[in-house]
Design an enzyme around this catalytic site. Structure first.
Site, PDB file in Angstrom:
ATOM      1  N   ASN A 205       0.857  -1.183   0.000  1.00 60.93           N
ATOM      2  CA  ASN A 205       0.000   0.000   0.000  1.00 60.93           C
ATOM      3  C   ASN A 205       0.897   1.238   0.000  1.00 60.93           C
ATOM      4  OD1 ASN A 205       0.767   0.590   2.728  1.00 60.93           O
ATOM      5  ND2 ASN A 205      -0.857  -0.755   3.489  1.00 60.93           N
ATOM      6  N   ARG A 206       0.297   2.406  -0.051  1.00 62.28           N
ATOM      7  CA  ARG A 206       1.077   3.635  -0.187  1.00 62.28           C
ATOM      8  C   ARG A 206       2.029   3.836   0.994  1.00 62.28           C
ATOM      9  NH1 ARG A 206      -2.402   8.626  -1.600  1.00 62.28           N
ATOM     10  NH2 ARG A 206      -3.635   7.683   0.065  1.00 62.28           N
ATOM     11  N   GLU A 208       3.296   1.577   3.000  1.00 69.24           N
ATOM     12  CA  GLU A 208       4.365   0.572   2.948  1.00 69.24           C
ATOM     13  C   GLU A 208       5.398   0.931   1.889  1.00 69.24           C
ATOM     14  OE1 GLU A 208       1.787  -3.369   4.328  1.00 69.24           O
ATOM     15  OE2 GLU A 208       1.839  -2.758   2.220  1.00 69.24           O
ATOM     16  N   ASP A 275      -5.236  -9.248   0.976  1.00 67.64           N
ATOM     17  CA  ASP A 275      -5.229 -10.663   0.600  1.00 67.64           C
ATOM     18  C   ASP A 275      -6.053 -10.888  -0.662  1.00 67.64           C
ATOM     19  OD1 ASP A 275      -3.770 -11.181   2.917  1.00 67.64           O
ATOM     20  OD2 ASP A 275      -5.566 -11.578   4.099  1.00 67.64           O
TER      21      ASP A 275
END
Length: 490
Positions: A205-206, A208, A275
């Protein structure tokens, strides 16, 4: 992509052999009512009314793949404890290959307990070990990868930083993927992405991506610089950055960039949405889709997932219904549970009586149609709960269904007597009944009232059960048998 292409994708998905490697865990949900404040401290008291144990972490990835129709194997290390036993039991009936799941008697199986009231998560309690697996079990995992990787079409890496994915394990997985020409799709965690070098694609994600690149991502330019840094430094083919309400951005090694907007919808819970992205993206790549096409399908699936509460799966039927444009009138009748619950609630306030029935409806025949027409006479709205393909296989055997869930849903939705269709992946429709609370629950005349799932729920708030007699001699099983024996008559 057009409807036919999506339907073809999920038909091919049934032949895909997927290996999930990563951190397995249990997700426990305690559902209840929070109507009091504790006299001991200024905290809410939750009266628990229901408890669920679900597969979490890499296990939720497995659930998603099974729901998509894939053949799935798992490689992981769990504890030889009670939670480890519960975790193995949670795989029962899914047809998942667990030969690569090893039990370490000295290890703690990860378990996350979430307490939920009024559809809001109040607290989460974690019991887990974050230590790397021992050298002995690392060797077992490495041996499994060396011996088995070649039989899969795609490898999914689900990293929750619980110790299974050591640097040696990740190096072996990525090397095997490159050597065998198998996509290695990684849902990464942590700040050191060097351990994923050589993977096919990462899905951070952004936040991370910002942490891993050590670069600020507050503008489109910052996003691009961070993505280019990660792509080049990690020798990836592509990088898919999920951006919450801003959708997803796909960056490819050849310099192409694709920005995929999200579909506006109410967000109930982001638990497990990553997931879902990992699973659907991997299936798309394994089926031969290019990165952009696979990412678009994954984006649709993620939008459906966040509209559900708790770790959940997304079925092919839900994705097809969301994407499809070929039959808009029928499509409008096919809903996921959360969307349908909102519609039903509004209709009930207008005095509408809800009727619910369920079934596999494989090879729809005149007996089905007359049954549904009769069911509709008991109220104002008829909702049909449709068993997913995975659910039908568990109930009827590996050769069923003959018709996929998306097509079955559209056939049902084309009937005037059917108002809504909702696909469910469980063996019984109990969760649907508890959520929708129909005033009338209808089942076939081959049932007795005592055997009807949800009877107690419906009667607890004043509803009733109706049994409808089937048309004599009309059943899918009989039709299949006649086809097999060549005894079909006019």
């Amino acid at each position: 992509m057009e409807r036919k292409e999506i339907e073809s994708l999920f038909t091919r998905a049934r032949e895909i052999r997927a290996l999930v490697i990563g951190d397995l865990m249990l997700d426990e949900y305690l559902w209840g009512k929070a109507e009091r404040i504790s006299p001991e401290a200024p905290v809410q008291v939750v009266d628990v009314t229901r408890e669920d144990l679900r597969l979490g972490g890499a296990g939720n990835v497995v659930n998603n793949l099974v729901a998509l129709g894939c053949q799935v194997a798992v490689c992981s290390v769990i504890g030889g404890d009670e939670n480890g036993s519960h975790l193995r039991h949670a795989f029962t009936g899914k047809g998942v290959d667990l030969t690569g799941v090893f039990e370490d008697p000295l290890r703690l199986t990860s378990k996350k307990t979430r307490v939920i009231a009024a559809n809001q998560q109040i607290v989460r309690i974690d019991r887990e070990s974050r230590d790397e697996i021992s050298l002995e079990f690392e060797e077992k995992v490495l041996d499994f990868i060396a011996a088995e990787a070649a039989r899969f079409n795609v490898i999914l890496v689900s990293d929750y930083l619980k110790g299974v994915l050591t640097p040696r394990v990740l190096e072996a997985v990525c090397a095997a993927g490159r050597r065998l020409g198998i996509p290695v799709v990684v849902d990464p965690k942590g700040s050191d992405y060097g351990k994923y070098r050589g993977a096919t694609i990462l899905t951070p994600n952004r936040k991370e991506a910002e942490t891993a690149s050590r670069m600020s991502i507050r503008t489109e330019e910052g996003l691009t610089r961070a993505a280019e840094t990660l792509l080049a430094g990690l020798e990836l083919d592509a990088l898919l950055i999920t951006r919450s309400e801003e959708g997803m951005s796909l960056f490819m090694q050849d310099g192409r960039t694709v920005h995929i907007p999200t579909v506006a919808r109410e967000v109930y819970d982001v638990t497990g949405a990553g997931d879902t992205v990992l699973s659907v993206l991997s299936v798309g790549l394994a089926c031969g889709l290019e990165f952009g096409e696979a990412a678009r399908v994954a984006n649709v699936a993620a939008g459906i997932a966040v509209g559900k509460l708790g770790t959940s799966t997304v079925s092919p039927g839900e994705i097809i219904a969301e994407i499809g444009h070929a039959h808009p009138d029928s499509d409008a009748k096919i809903k996921n549970l959360d969307a349908l619950a909102a519609i039903v609630k509004a209709e009930k306030t207008r005095g509408k009586r809800l009727v619910f029935t369920n079934g596999c409806f494989d090879l729809l025949h005149v007996g089905h149609v007359k049954y549904l027409q009769k069911a509709r006479t008991f109220g104002d709205l008829l909702v049909v709960g449709l068993n997913s393909d995975a659910s039908v296989r568990r109930l009827k055997g590996a050769e069923r269904p003959l018709i996929g869930e998306a097509e079955r849903a559209h056939i049902l939705a084309a009937l005037d007597c059917v108002d809504f269709v909702v696909i469910f992946d469980e063996d019984t429709p109990l969760r649907l009944i508890e959520t929708l609370q129909p005033q009338v629950l209808v089942k076939g005349g081959d049932y007795t009232p005592e055997r009807v799932v949800g009877k107690e729920v419906v009667e607890s708030y004043g509803g009733r059960v109706e049994l409808v007699t089937f048309v004599d001699g009309k059943s899918t099983t009989n039709i299949i048998e006649k086809i097999r024996t060549g005894s079909i008559k006019e």
